[in-house]
Design a protein around this motif. Structure first.
Motif, PDB file in Angstrom:
ATOM      1  N   VAL A  62      -7.506 -18.327  12.079  1.00 27.06           N
ATOM      2  CA  VAL A  62      -8.768 -18.761  12.671  1.00 27.06           C
ATOM      3  C   VAL A  62      -9.165 -20.058  11.984  1.00 27.06           C
ATOM      4  CG1 VAL A  62     -11.192 -18.182  13.017  1.00 27.06           C
ATOM      5  CG2 VAL A  62      -9.465 -16.379  13.103  1.00 27.06           C
ATOM      6  N   ARG A  63      -9.495 -21.081  12.753  1.00 31.86           N
ATOM      7  CA  ARG A  63      -9.954 -22.354  12.186  1.00 31.86           C
ATOM      8  C   ARG A  63     -11.476 -22.406  12.302  1.00 31.86           C
ATOM      9  NH1 ARG A  63      -7.571 -26.840  10.637  1.00 31.86           N
ATOM     10  NH2 ARG A  63      -5.634 -26.346  11.691  1.00 31.86           N
ATOM     11  N   VAL A  64     -12.103 -22.638  11.172  1.00 30.60           N
ATOM     12  CA  VAL A  64     -13.564 -22.728  11.123  1.00 30.60           C
ATOM     13  C   VAL A  64     -13.920 -24.185  10.858  1.00 30.60           C
ATOM     14  CG1 VAL A  64     -15.658 -21.909  10.012  1.00 30.60           C
ATOM     15  CG2 VAL A  64     -13.686 -20.389  10.195  1.00 30.60           C
ATOM     16  N   PHE A  65     -14.496 -24.860  11.852  1.00 31.05           N
ATOM     17  CA  PHE A  65     -14.912 -26.252  11.674  1.00 31.05           C
ATOM     18  C   PHE A  65     -16.241 -26.278  10.937  1.00 31.05           C
ATOM     19  CE2 PHE A  65     -12.162 -26.472  15.441  1.00 31.05           C
ATOM     20  CZ  PHE A  65     -11.241 -27.389  14.978  1.00 31.05           C
ATOM     21  N   GLY A  66     -16.441 -27.281  10.187  1.00 26.72           N
ATOM     22  CA  GLY A  66     -17.668 -27.417   9.415  1.00 26.72           C
ATOM     23  C   GLY A  66     -17.297 -27.724   7.971  1.00 26.72           C
ATOM     24  N   ASP A  67     -18.172 -28.464   7.322  1.00 27.42           N
ATOM     25  CA  ASP A  67     -17.858 -28.899   5.961  1.00 27.42           C
ATOM     26  C   ASP A  67     -18.476 -28.020   4.884  1.00 27.42           C
ATOM     27  OD1 ASP A  67     -16.335 -31.021   6.858  1.00 27.42           O
ATOM     28  OD2 ASP A  67     -18.088 -32.330   7.069  1.00 27.42           O
ATOM     29  N   ASP A  68     -19.337 -27.086   5.243  1.00 34.05           N
ATOM     30  CA  ASP A  68     -20.010 -26.241   4.263  1.00 34.05           C
ATOM     31  C   ASP A  68     -19.110 -25.065   3.882  1.00 34.05           C
ATOM     32  OD1 ASP A  68     -21.855 -25.119   2.612  1.00 34.05           O
ATOM     33  OD2 ASP A  68     -23.136 -24.342   4.218  1.00 34.05           O
ATOM     34  N   ARG A  69     -18.645 -25.072   2.629  1.00 32.96           N
ATOM     35  CA  ARG A  69     -17.723 -24.040   2.163  1.00 32.96           C
ATOM     36  C   ARG A  69     -18.378 -22.656   2.192  1.00 32.96           C
ATOM     37  NH1 ARG A  69     -14.562 -24.738  -3.359  1.00 32.96           N
ATOM     38  NH2 ARG A  69     -13.524 -26.227  -2.030  1.00 32.96           N
ATOM     39  N   GLU A  70     -19.635 -22.556   1.766  1.00 28.18           N
ATOM     40  CA  GLU A  70     -20.309 -21.250   1.750  1.00 28.18           C
ATOM     41  C   GLU A  70     -20.467 -20.698   3.157  1.00 28.18           C
ATOM     42  OE1 GLU A  70     -21.642 -23.929  -0.029  1.00 28.18           O
ATOM     43  OE2 GLU A  70     -20.823 -23.212  -1.935  1.00 28.18           O
ATOM     44  N   ALA A  71     -20.710 -21.563   4.132  1.00 28.40           N
ATOM     45  CA  ALA A  71     -20.834 -21.112   5.521  1.00 28.40           C
ATOM     46  C   ALA A  71     -19.496 -20.584   6.031  1.00 28.40           C
ATOM     47  CB  ALA A  71     -21.330 -22.253   6.405  1.00 28.40           C
ATOM     48  N   ALA A  77     -16.342 -13.454   5.879  1.00 24.26           N
ATOM     49  CA  ALA A  77     -16.805 -12.129   5.465  1.00 24.26           C
ATOM     50  C   ALA A  77     -17.402 -11.369   6.648  1.00 24.26           C
ATOM     51  CB  ALA A  77     -17.827 -12.269   4.346  1.00 24.26           C
ATOM     52  N   ARG A  78     -18.125 -12.075   7.516  1.00 21.25           N
ATOM     53  CA  ARG A  78     -18.742 -11.441   8.675  1.00 21.25           C
ATOM     54  C   ARG A  78     -17.677 -10.968   9.670  1.00 21.25           C
ATOM     55  NH1 ARG A  78     -22.962  -8.620   9.851  1.00 21.25           N
ATOM     56  NH2 ARG A  78     -23.780  -8.996  11.918  1.00 21.25           N
ATOM     57  N   LEU A  79     -16.623 -11.767   9.872  1.00 22.23           N
ATOM     58  CA  LEU A  79     -15.525 -11.349  10.755  1.00 22.23           C
ATOM     59  C   LEU A  79     -14.821 -10.110  10.205  1.00 22.23           C
ATOM     60  CD1 LEU A  79     -13.866 -14.714  11.868  1.00 22.23           C
ATOM     61  CD2 LEU A  79     -14.970 -13.023  13.336  1.00 22.23           C
ATOM     62  N   ALA A  86      -8.587  -7.318   7.568  1.00 20.67           N
ATOM     63  CA  ALA A  86      -8.470  -7.754   6.177  1.00 20.67           C
ATOM     64  C   ALA A  86      -8.301  -9.264   6.149  1.00 20.67           C
ATOM     65  CB  ALA A  86      -7.274  -7.083   5.510  1.00 20.67           C
ATOM     66  N   LEU A  87      -8.959  -9.883   5.198  1.00 26.53           N
ATOM     67  CA  LEU A  87      -8.801 -11.325   4.992  1.00 26.53           C
ATOM     68  C   LEU A  87      -7.589 -11.513   4.090  1.00 26.53           C
ATOM     69  CD1 LEU A  87      -9.963 -14.179   5.414  1.00 26.53           C
ATOM     70  CD2 LEU A  87     -11.256 -13.838   3.321  1.00 26.53           C
ATOM     71  N   VAL A  88      -6.517 -12.023   4.664  1.00 26.72           N
ATOM     72  CA  VAL A  88      -5.275 -12.214   3.918  1.00 26.72           C
ATOM     73  C   VAL A  88      -5.367 -13.454   3.052  1.00 26.72           C
ATOM     74  CG1 VAL A  88      -2.795 -12.625   4.126  1.00 26.72           C
ATOM     75  CG2 VAL A  88      -3.926 -11.052   5.674  1.00 26.72           C
ATOM     76  N   GLN A  89      -5.899 -14.536   3.621  1.00 23.39           N
ATOM     77  CA  GLN A  89      -5.897 -15.812   2.925  1.00 23.39           C
ATOM     78  C   GLN A  89      -6.991 -16.698   3.514  1.00 23.39           C
ATOM     79  OE1 GLN A  89      -2.291 -18.037   3.593  1.00 23.39           O
ATOM     80  NE2 GLN A  89      -2.376 -18.914   1.555  1.00 23.39           N
ATOM     81  N   SER A  90      -7.569 -17.511   2.655  1.00 23.75           N
ATOM     82  CA  SER A  90      -8.552 -18.492   3.095  1.00 23.75           C
ATOM     83  C   SER A  90      -8.225 -19.800   2.392  1.00 23.75           C
ATOM     84  CB  SER A  90      -9.957 -18.027   2.727  1.00 23.75           C
ATOM     85  OG  SER A  90     -10.878 -19.045   3.014  1.00 23.75           O
TER      86      SER A  90
END
Length: 190
Positions: A62-71, A77-79, A86-90
């Motif tokens: 999944v690609r998350v656009f946006g520059d805010d790392r916390e967002a 975490a919400r997904l 399970a979150l394998v890697q970020s």
């Protein structure tokens, strides 16, 4: 009834060991992102699309656009919470999500089919059926090459044994010759 962002999601995926996580990261290396999350954030449509992709593939990027790392971390975490994955890697703007596929058989594996017997034209012209297939012979096992007999070492005076020492009988004979009155072989008198 479509889910809303406040609804709890599926049961959580089983926790991953480090070896399982490493294997999933290796499998996900060549994958392209299938879901893109833009500036609008995590909407119901994005969650539904991610759910469909996880159900079909089990392992997605999944690609998350946006520059805010916390967002981005909050979206990941919400997904995980909503979809029971399970979150394998970020890494940066990419999330790798995994959930076991519900189906035991992979939809990408086609079933094995037997070929229908082919009737040659000459037989079909006279109304005959296909000849019975003969079973294939088992592959011939290659016999190992014949072993050679060990090389017999010649023994004689002055010959060395396999260990490199002089043959004791040869040493005794050589000593007896040198002690002879003629002074051994080829001794000349002066």
């Amino acid at each position: 009834m479509p889910e809303t962002l406040d609804d709890p999601g599926r049961d959580a995926a089983p926790p991953l060991s480090s070896a399982e996580r490493r294997a999933l990261r290796a499998r996900a290396h060549d994958l392209d992102p299938v879901v893109m999350i833009g500036d609008a954030g995590l909407s119901d449509g994005v969650v539904a699309e991610t759910e469909r992709a996880l159900a079909a593939h089990g392992l997605i990027k999944v690609r998350v656009f946006g520059d805010d790392r916390e967002a981005r971390e909050a979206i990941g975490a919400r997904l995980v919470e909503r979809l029971g994955c399970a979150l394998v890697q970020s890494i940066g703007k990419l999330l790798v999500l995994w959930r076991p596929v519900d189906e035991p058989d992979s939809p990408r594996t086609p079933p094995k089919r037997r070929r229908a017997p082919v009737v040659p034209k000459k037989l079909a012209a006279v109304g005959k059926t296909a000849p019975a297939r003969r079973p294939r012979p088992a592959p011939a096992r290659a016999e190992p090459p014949p072993r050679r007999a060990p090389i017999a070492r010649a023994s004689g005076p002055g010959m060395r044994s396999a260990r490199g020492a002089l043959d004791p009988s040869a040493v005794a004979r050589a000593g007896a010759r040198s002690a002879s009155p003629a002074g051994g072989r080829g001794a000349s008198s002066t």
